[in-house]
Write a protein that holds these residues in place. Structure first.
Motif: not given
Length: 601
Positions: A419, A393, A417, A406, A373, A376, A402
């Motif tokens: 992942l 990411v 974002l 987010i 985190k 991020i 996560l």
């Protein structure tokens, strides 16, 4: 039209030429390594088809030596083919080499039918009443005379007697020499011996055909029949020996080796192959358990995880300053490798961002610990300062929770974002060059433990993914009439079809999150088993910082049973206390999602 056909043929041959050169270079390296690993009394089978058989034969002759070539086995793998302009291609070749002249070999025999036996053994021995066949007692080539029943006999022209005079005298004394009306000697071969033993297998195998309905089928395109591997393993190894297969595919070699009491090591670059083999070996364990036989555990090792250590390992003999420089160079190599695999460009001028792909910026996560985190938050801060709205990411591992963090807490900042998992294939240069490396979105997994005293069950509650593999509009525009294609868009598997009139139809195949799950397993005491490895030839093992996931309970789909259980069986702890449970999910694309829960019993 003729010119176009010729150009296509030239292009094909040129591509084939470059492709076969690359393939053979790769195969030489791998076969050389296999030769180095092979035991002194070991042997190797190399299975190939008619297109590359001659190329591989030359490589194997060079590596193993022509004197260690044992057999070219012809395996008829299918029935008749109506291949245009040629005889039907119905066989593959098994090239067999040993590491020395003292290789293990156990002759294999196959049973003969009763009709065949009675037809072949068509004479009756007067003394014993047994059926027998009078076989030749000579072989090609000239040779000396022998004494039979006190008479000197010459072999037929161009032949020689197969046995010494002493052996012939012994056979005569046992009544095993049969004389025809002309006085020609033959060797008696009794039918009852062949009933028990059968016919010795030769170098042409026509009795093993892959079954299209067999229970052993697991849905893998290049799967071999277990009978084929059983013959191979039995003939050139003994119980307790180690069997290796470095292109394991569906895991047939491991399955047969386990059933035959051999140890085994198998490997494959494809994640689908490894996942298929894992499920197959669990089924083998279950079968052996039901039969009351011993079975062993096995471990899956991810090579990519160990290749990461290359970028962390520095020369400790250097000064601290030089070690830091070496570490910086390796870190830059690592970033370049990941960005190349992701097809992104390296950029500079940012604290956290490393690359750019189209309109999206890219962050490459750490080698040796998860994206957290706090990482991020640092990325988000830099995005807000520089008015950046889209970031991918990339990471090998991600801190739990996560995705909801987010979505729920960072959505107000207006930064998208995404992942994405870094796949292990990124370390395979050839896979990167061919564009075969896929970075899939990180999935969200929800599990619920139920605690009753010291007993626990785990329920799989939800699985959310946003996988996107293809551009939906682009696929629809390029789709031909009367054709279909399956694509992945926004976490949905969609079947697109176009009829003769050009009308498109979309059908969502993933009706429920359940449809994404192919396999899931639970380790009820995850941090009790530290993963330790040897580094740089040192005797002492070093803890990698990771733990071994033990499949203490699992449920998975198979070709025979497509149903899944979504609640584990009950597990009872011996002592009260705090424990960590790990839940591993493998989706239908072969991607792994891991969730770790802490509980108190």
């Amino acid at each position: 039209t003729k010119k176009q056909t010729v150009l296509e043929e030239i292009a094909y041959r040129d591509t084939w030429g470059r492709g076969i050169s690359s393939y053979l270079s790769m195969m030489y390296e791998r076969l050389k390594m296999m030769h180095d690993l092979l035991a002194s009394d070991g042997s190797i089978y190399v299975h190939c088809d008619w297109r590359v058989n001659s190329y591989l034969k030359l490589i194997l002759d060079d590596i193993f030596g022509i004197s260690n070539f044992r057999n070219e086995i012809i395996w008829q793998r299918t029935g008749a083919h109506n291949d245009p302009g040629q005889f039907g291609v119905v066989h593959d070749t098994l090239l067999l080499y040993s590491n020395s002249t003292n290789n293990i070999f156990n002759p294999v025999f196959v049973p003969l039918s009763h009709e065949h036996l009675e037809t072949r053994f068509n004479q009756i021995d007067k003394e014993t009443g047994k059926r027998f066949f009078a076989g030749p007692i000579t072989a090609p080539g000239g040779g000396p005379e022998r004494i039979f029943q006190g008479k000197s006999l010459k072999p037929p022209t161009g032949r020689h007697w197969s046995y010494s005079q002493g052996k012939i005298d012994e056979l005569e004394s046992k009544g095993m020499i049969y004389y025809s009306n002309t006085g020609t000697p033959y060797l008696k071969q009794f039918m009852d011996e062949y009933v028990d033993r059968g016919r010795r297998v030769q170098s042409v195998w026509i009795d093993i055909l892959p079954s299209k309905t067999s229970k052993e089928l697991v849905g893998y395109p290049t799967q071999k029949p277990e009978a084929l591997l059983e013959r191979i393993i039995k003939s050139f190894s003994n119980e307790g020996d180690i069997i290796c297969d470095f292109f394991c595919g569906s895991g047939t070699t491991a399955a047969v080796a386990e059933k035959l009491g051999r140890k085994w090591i198998v490997a494959d670059l494809g994640r689908f192959a490894i996942h298929t083999t894992r499920k197959r070996m669990i089924n083998v364990q279950r079968e052996l358990k039901e039969e009351g036989k011993d079975f062993r555990s096995f471990e899956i090792l991810n090579l990519g995880k160990y290749e990461r250590h290359f970028f962390l390992d520095v020369n400790t003999n250097l000064s601290e300053e030089d070690q830091q420089k070496q570490l910086e160079i390796k870190h830059e190599q690592y970033l370049s490798l990941i960005l190349q695999g992701y097809k992104a460009q390296r950029i500079s001028g940012f604290k956290t961002l490393h690359g750019q792909k189209g309109e999206r910026l890219v962050y490459v996560g750490p080698i040796d610990f998860p994206v957290t985190k706090s990482i991020i938050q640092d990325i988000l801060k830099e995005c807000v300062e520089n008015t950046i709205t889209k970031v991918d990411v990339l990471g090998f591992e991600f801190e739990m929770g996560l995705i909801p963090y987010i979505k729920q807490e960072l959505s107000e900042y207006g930064v998208n974002l995404a992942l994405k998992n870094i796949p292990r294939e990124v370390f395979d240069k050839r896979a990167v060059e061919k564009g075969q490396v896929k970075f899939y979105d990180v999935a969200y997994l929800e599990v619920k433990p139920t605690i009753k005293g010291k007993k626990v069950t785990v329920e799989l509650k939800d699985f959310v993914t946003q996988y996107t593999q293809d551009d939906l509009l682009e696929v629809e525009q390029s789709l031909k009439k009367s054709s279909t294609k399956v694509v992945i868009e926004g976490g949905q598997i969609i079947k697109i079809s176009k009829n003769n009139d050009g009308i498109l139809n979309r059908e969502i195949l993933t009706k429920n999150w359940h449809d994404w799950i192919d396999y899931w397993a639970v380790d009820f005491d995850f941090e009790s088993k530290k993963e330790k490895i040897k580094l740089n030839g040192k005797e002492d093992k070093v803890w990698t910082g990771n733990y071994i996931f033990e499949n203490e309970w699992q449920s998975f789909r198979s070709k025979q049973n497509n149903n899944l259980e979504f609640t584990s069986s009950e597990y009872e702890y011996q002592e009260k206390g705090k424990y960590k449970i790990a839940v591993r999910v493998v989706d239908i694309l072969g991607n792994v999602t891991l969730q770790i829960l802490e509980l108190k019993v």
